[in-house]
Scaffold this motif. Structure first.
Motif, PDB file in Angstrom:
ATOM      1  N   GLY A  23     -20.994  16.908 -15.546  1.00  0.00           N
ATOM      2  CA  GLY A  23     -19.721  17.414 -16.027  1.00  0.00           C
ATOM      3  C   GLY A  23     -18.546  16.629 -15.479  1.00  0.00           C
ATOM      4  N   THR A  24     -17.362  17.108 -15.779  1.00  0.00           N
ATOM      5  CA  THR A  24     -16.148  16.413 -15.353  1.00  0.00           C
ATOM      6  C   THR A  24     -15.855  16.619 -13.868  1.00  0.00           C
ATOM      7  N   ASP A  25     -16.412  17.659 -13.280  1.00  0.00           N
ATOM      8  CA  ASP A  25     -16.153  17.894 -11.856  1.00  0.00           C
ATOM      9  C   ASP A  25     -16.734  16.784 -10.985  1.00  0.00           C
ATOM     10  N   GLY A  26     -17.900  16.288 -11.370  1.00  0.00           N
ATOM     11  CA  GLY A  26     -18.524  15.219 -10.595  1.00  0.00           C
ATOM     12  C   GLY A  26     -18.504  13.886 -11.320  1.00  0.00           C
ATOM     13  N   GLY A  27     -18.872  13.948 -12.593  1.00  0.00           N
ATOM     14  CA  GLY A  27     -18.892  12.724 -13.392  1.00  0.00           C
ATOM     15  C   GLY A  27     -19.950  11.728 -12.954  1.00  0.00           C
ATOM     16  N   CYS A  28     -20.980  12.185 -12.258  1.00  0.00           N
ATOM     17  CA  CYS A  28     -22.008  11.263 -11.745  1.00  0.00           C
ATOM     18  C   CYS A  28     -22.764  10.577 -12.881  1.00  0.00           C
ATOM     19  N   PHE A  29     -22.860  11.264 -14.031  1.00  0.00           N
ATOM     20  CA  PHE A  29     -23.607  10.732 -15.173  1.00  0.00           C
ATOM     21  C   PHE A  29     -22.989   9.450 -15.713  1.00  0.00           C
ATOM     22  N   GLN A  30     -21.717   9.229 -15.442  1.00  0.00           N
ATOM     23  CA  GLN A  30     -21.062   8.053 -15.989  1.00  0.00           C
ATOM     24  C   GLN A  30     -21.672   6.753 -15.457  1.00  0.00           C
ATOM     25  N   CYS A  31     -22.183   6.796 -14.255  1.00  0.00           N
ATOM     26  CA  CYS A  31     -22.886   5.631 -13.695  1.00  0.00           C
ATOM     27  C   CYS A  31     -24.396   5.818 -13.733  1.00  0.00           C
ATOM     28  N   HIS A  32     -24.853   7.002 -13.329  1.00  0.00           N
ATOM     29  CA  HIS A  32     -26.291   7.239 -13.209  1.00  0.00           C
ATOM     30  C   HIS A  32     -26.927   7.717 -14.512  1.00  0.00           C
ATOM     31  N   ASP A  33     -26.116   7.917 -15.547  1.00  0.00           N
ATOM     32  CA  ASP A  33     -26.564   8.370 -16.848  1.00  0.00           C
ATOM     33  C   ASP A  33     -27.002   9.847 -16.789  1.00  0.00           C
ATOM     34  N   THR A  34     -27.017  10.467 -17.939  1.00  0.00           N
ATOM     35  CA  THR A  34     -27.446  11.862 -18.030  1.00  0.00           C
ATOM     36  C   THR A  34     -28.911  11.975 -17.599  1.00  0.00           C
ATOM     37  N   GLY A  35     -29.168  12.858 -16.672  1.00  0.00           N
ATOM     38  CA  GLY A  35     -30.523  12.993 -16.152  1.00  0.00           C
ATOM     39  C   GLY A  35     -30.800  12.091 -14.974  1.00  0.00           C
ATOM     40  N   GLY A  36     -29.839  11.213 -14.612  1.00  0.00           N
ATOM     41  CA  GLY A  36     -29.975  10.410 -13.404  1.00  0.00           C
ATOM     42  C   GLY A  36     -30.885   9.211 -13.512  1.00  0.00           C
ATOM     43  N   THR A  37     -31.112   8.697 -14.737  1.00  0.00           N
ATOM     44  CA  THR A  37     -32.028   7.571 -14.898  1.00  0.00           C
ATOM     45  C   THR A  37     -31.387   6.223 -14.598  1.00  0.00           C
ATOM     46  N   GLY A  38     -30.091   6.206 -14.304  1.00  0.00           N
ATOM     47  CA  GLY A  38     -29.432   4.981 -13.869  1.00  0.00           C
ATOM     48  C   GLY A  38     -28.910   4.120 -15.008  1.00  0.00           C
ATOM     49  N   ARG A  39     -27.997   3.214 -14.649  1.00  0.00           N
ATOM     50  CA  ARG A  39     -27.444   2.260 -15.615  1.00  0.00           C
ATOM     51  C   ARG A  39     -27.449   0.865 -14.981  1.00  0.00           C
ATOM     52  N   ILE A  40     -28.159  -0.045 -15.623  1.00  0.00           N
ATOM     53  CA  ILE A  40     -28.232  -1.418 -15.117  1.00  0.00           C
ATOM     54  C   ILE A  40     -26.857  -2.069 -15.128  1.00  0.00           C
ATOM     55  N   SER A  41     -26.054  -1.757 -16.131  1.00  0.00           N
ATOM     56  CA  SER A  41     -24.741  -2.386 -16.240  1.00  0.00           C
ATOM     57  C   SER A  41     -23.856  -2.067 -15.043  1.00  0.00           C
ATOM     58  N   GLN A  42     -24.099  -0.925 -14.402  1.00  0.00           N
ATOM     59  CA  GLN A  42     -23.307  -0.515 -13.252  1.00  0.00           C
ATOM     60  C   GLN A  42     -24.014  -0.787 -11.926  1.00  0.00           C
ATOM     61  N   GLY A  43     -25.270  -1.189 -12.003  1.00  0.00           N
ATOM     62  CA  GLY A  43     -26.060  -1.328 -10.773  1.00  0.00           C
ATOM     63  C   GLY A  43     -26.342   0.018 -10.139  1.00  0.00           C
ATOM     64  N   ALA A  44     -26.292   1.080 -10.953  1.00  0.00           N
ATOM     65  CA  ALA A  44     -26.521   2.439 -10.449  1.00  0.00           C
ATOM     66  C   ALA A  44     -28.009   2.737 -10.479  1.00  0.00           C
ATOM     67  N   PRO A  45     -28.597   3.145  -9.381  1.00  0.00           N
ATOM     68  CA  PRO A  45     -30.053   3.310  -9.317  1.00  0.00           C
ATOM     69  C   PRO A  45     -30.562   4.497 -10.126  1.00  0.00           C
ATOM     70  N   ASN A  46     -31.802   4.394 -10.527  1.00  0.00           N
ATOM     71  CA  ASN A  46     -32.517   5.497 -11.144  1.00  0.00           C
ATOM     72  C   ASN A  46     -32.840   6.515 -10.050  1.00  0.00           C
ATOM     73  N   LEU A  47     -32.362   7.739 -10.212  1.00  0.00           N
ATOM     74  CA  LEU A  47     -32.568   8.760  -9.178  1.00  0.00           C
ATOM     75  C   LEU A  47     -33.819   9.589  -9.424  1.00  0.00           C
TER      76      LEU A  47
END
Length: 308
Positions: A223-247
């Motif tokens: 959600g907007t309170d954390g916004g973690c999905f913007q880097c880690h993607d929905t469900g926490g699978t990560g985004r290579i473009s951001q270098g955000a790890p798969n959780l």
């Protein structure tokens, strides 16, 4: 002092001195071959002093007349004889160096598919890049790419923050990477921090969390309170473009969650990361290594963890 008796034929000569009547001093000349050998060493030493570095003089030393010529950045450089310059020349002109340079030219012209599929090429890559990796990469990533949890990511698995294709690995080596996760100490209160961390542990496969707390954490994460999905993607699978790890894969680079003794200990580790954020930088090597060296190193790192 009495006069020594005359020497019989074939007997050893004496100096003519005698003590107590029969104590005499023999005169045994050194063998001729030994004398000539001694004279030869003296001549050799004098010649050596003129040819090679030898005598200290104040804060310097005699350089000698012998020289060594080698290349630096494509230009010939001649210096007085010394083992460092001799090594540089041998690394450039010895038969092994010539063969290595010829094979590097083959690698430079080959595609990554050719390199990875050809046993001879990948064998050369492993041999040559092992030294380059040891010089430039192993200080951080450790021998074999094992990494250090909390400091430097491991390269020996198939989990790649910025992508595991050889092209993405080459880009990482050439341009460097800046990994950044903002701290949430000012964003989350204690309950929100714990809830988000509980959700992260849950999607990583760890049981023991409170279901209501996990649901609250999921809402904050996506959600907007954390916004973690913007880097880690929905469900926490990560985004290579951001270098955000798969959780979700239970591979931890920042803290040793898997090695913690209890659920609360794991939760505390995750909370510390969310609270304090992450900032890690890998320097760019585009100006420190040649394009061929980067290519060889990319293929080497790719095969360390199985690649993608």
């Amino acid at each position: 002092m009495s006069k020594p008796s005359e020497n019989k034929q074939g007997a050893v000569q004496t100096t003519g001195h005698a003590w107590d009547g029969d104590l005499q001093e023999y005169n045994n000349p050194l063998p001729r071959w030994w004398l000539w050998g001694f004279y030869a060493t003296v001549v050799f030493a004098v010649v050596y002093w003129f040819l090679y570095p030898a005598w200290p003089i104040g804060g310097t030393f005699t350089k000698g007349f012998a020289t060594v010529t080698y290349e630096v950045n494509g230009e010939e450089r001649t210096t007085h004889w010394n083992t460092r310059a001799l090594l540089m020349r041998d690394m450039q002109t010895s038969p092994a160096a010539v063969r290595q340079r010829e094979f590097l030219e083959v690698i430079a012209e080959a595609t990554y598919d050719d390199i990875l599929r050809d046993p001879d090429k990948i064998s050369f890559v492993r041999s040559y890049a092992h030294g380059v990796f040891g010089d430039f990469c192993a200080t951080c990533h450790q021998a074999g790419g094992a990494g250090i949890i909390g400091l430097y990511p491991t390269l020996a698995d198939d989990d790649w923050l910025w992508g595991g294709t050889v092209e993405r690995i080459e880009e990482s080596i050439r341009e460097g990477r800046l990994g950044y996760m903002p701290p949430f100490r000012e964003t989350f209160d204690a309950e929100q921090l714990r809830a988000v961390s509980a959700y992260v542990l849950d999607i990583a496969g760890y049981d023991g969390g409170d279901e209501d707390e996990i649901r609250r954490g999921e809402a904050i994460f996506n959600g907007t309170d954390g916004g973690c999905f913007q880097c880690h993607d929905t469900g926490g699978t990560g985004r290579i473009s951001q270098g955000a790890p798969n959780l979700t894969n239970n591979i931890w680079q920042i803290v040793d969650v898997a090695g913690a003794a209890s659920y609360e200990a794991r939760l505390a580790l995750v909370q510390s990361v969310v609270r304090n954020g992450v900032q890690r930088e890998m320097p760019a090597f585009g100006e420190r290594l040649s394009p061929t060296e980067i290519k060889v190193l990319a293929a080497y790192v790719h095969q360390l963890g199985g690649g993608q």
